[in-house]
Design a protein around this motif. Structure first.
Motif, PDB file in Angstrom:
ATOM      1  N   VAL A 156     -46.490 -75.534 -13.780  1.00  0.00           N
ATOM      2  CA  VAL A 156     -45.311 -75.169 -13.074  1.00  0.00           C
ATOM      3  C   VAL A 156     -45.718 -75.104 -11.551  1.00  0.00           C
ATOM      4  CG1 VAL A 156     -43.672 -73.560 -12.772  1.00  0.00           C
ATOM      5  CG2 VAL A 156     -44.200 -74.320 -15.070  1.00  0.00           C
ATOM      6  N   ASN A 188     -39.958 -70.223  -7.944  1.00  0.00           N
ATOM      7  CA  ASN A 188     -38.843 -69.820  -8.946  1.00  0.00           C
ATOM      8  C   ASN A 188     -37.957 -71.324  -8.929  1.00  0.00           C
ATOM      9  OD1 ASN A 188     -39.374 -67.453  -8.624  1.00  0.00           O
ATOM     10  ND2 ASN A 188     -38.165 -66.869  -6.869  1.00  0.00           N
ATOM     11  N   TYR A 235     -39.749 -73.079 -11.737  1.00  0.00           N
ATOM     12  CA  TYR A 235     -39.415 -72.491 -13.308  1.00  0.00           C
ATOM     13  C   TYR A 235     -37.965 -72.764 -13.664  1.00  0.00           C
ATOM     14  CZ  TYR A 235     -43.754 -69.996 -13.429  1.00  0.00           C
ATOM     15  OH  TYR A 235     -45.309 -69.779 -13.620  1.00  0.00           O
ATOM     16  N   LYS A 236     -37.058 -72.835 -12.649  1.00  0.00           N
ATOM     17  CA  LYS A 236     -35.623 -72.943 -13.194  1.00  0.00           C
ATOM     18  C   LYS A 236     -35.538 -74.229 -13.897  1.00  0.00           C
ATOM     19  CE  LYS A 236     -30.843 -72.761 -11.402  1.00  0.00           C
ATOM     20  NZ  LYS A 236     -30.440 -73.304 -12.518  1.00  0.00           N
ATOM     21  N   VAL A 244     -37.744 -76.271 -15.347  1.00  0.00           N
ATOM     22  CA  VAL A 244     -38.308 -76.365 -16.849  1.00  0.00           C
ATOM     23  C   VAL A 244     -37.169 -75.487 -17.606  1.00  0.00           C
ATOM     24  CG1 VAL A 244     -40.103 -75.621 -18.001  1.00  0.00           C
ATOM     25  CG2 VAL A 244     -40.616 -76.590 -15.700  1.00  0.00           C
ATOM     26  N   ARG A 245     -37.002 -74.341 -17.161  1.00  0.00           N
ATOM     27  CA  ARG A 245     -36.141 -73.292 -18.134  1.00  0.00           C
ATOM     28  C   ARG A 245     -34.782 -73.859 -18.502  1.00  0.00           C
ATOM     29  NH1 ARG A 245     -36.076 -69.132 -14.852  1.00  0.00           N
ATOM     30  NH2 ARG A 245     -34.205 -69.779 -13.849  1.00  0.00           N
ATOM     31  N   ASP A 246     -34.264 -74.407 -17.479  1.00  0.00           N
ATOM     32  CA  ASP A 246     -32.804 -75.189 -17.785  1.00  0.00           C
ATOM     33  C   ASP A 246     -33.118 -76.372 -18.572  1.00  0.00           C
ATOM     34  OD1 ASP A 246     -31.542 -72.698 -16.408  1.00  0.00           O
ATOM     35  OD2 ASP A 246     -31.390 -74.096 -14.620  1.00  0.00           O
ATOM     36  N   GLY A 247     -34.205 -77.031 -18.799  1.00  0.00           N
ATOM     37  CA  GLY A 247     -34.522 -78.392 -19.544  1.00  0.00           C
ATOM     38  C   GLY A 247     -34.186 -79.482 -18.726  1.00  0.00           C
TER      39      GLY A 247
END
Length: 56
Positions: free
Chosen positions: A8, A20, A23-24, A26-29
């Motif tokens: 990341v 940040n 990461y968003k 990746v986290r949100d797909g």
């Protein structure tokens, strides 16, 4: 030799965005993530595809 996957942190650097935001994504797909052993990696081809199409 060019790297085939990113962490990341490397993704953030490659896209010239903040950690940040990386990461968003990746986290949100938005960008596909794979698990290799105990580590999570982002395939460069998925990042390039996302950049071109704007889709995962």
């Amino acid at each position: 030799m060019e790297k085939a996957t990113f962490t990341v942190h490397e993704l953030a650097e490659y896209l010239n965005i903040g950690l940040n935001n990386a990461y968003k994504l990746v986290r949100d797909g938005e960008i596909h993530l794979v698990k290799i052993g105990k580590q999570f990696r982002i395939p460069k081809i998925c990042v390039d595809e996302w950049l071109i199409t704007g889709k995962k």
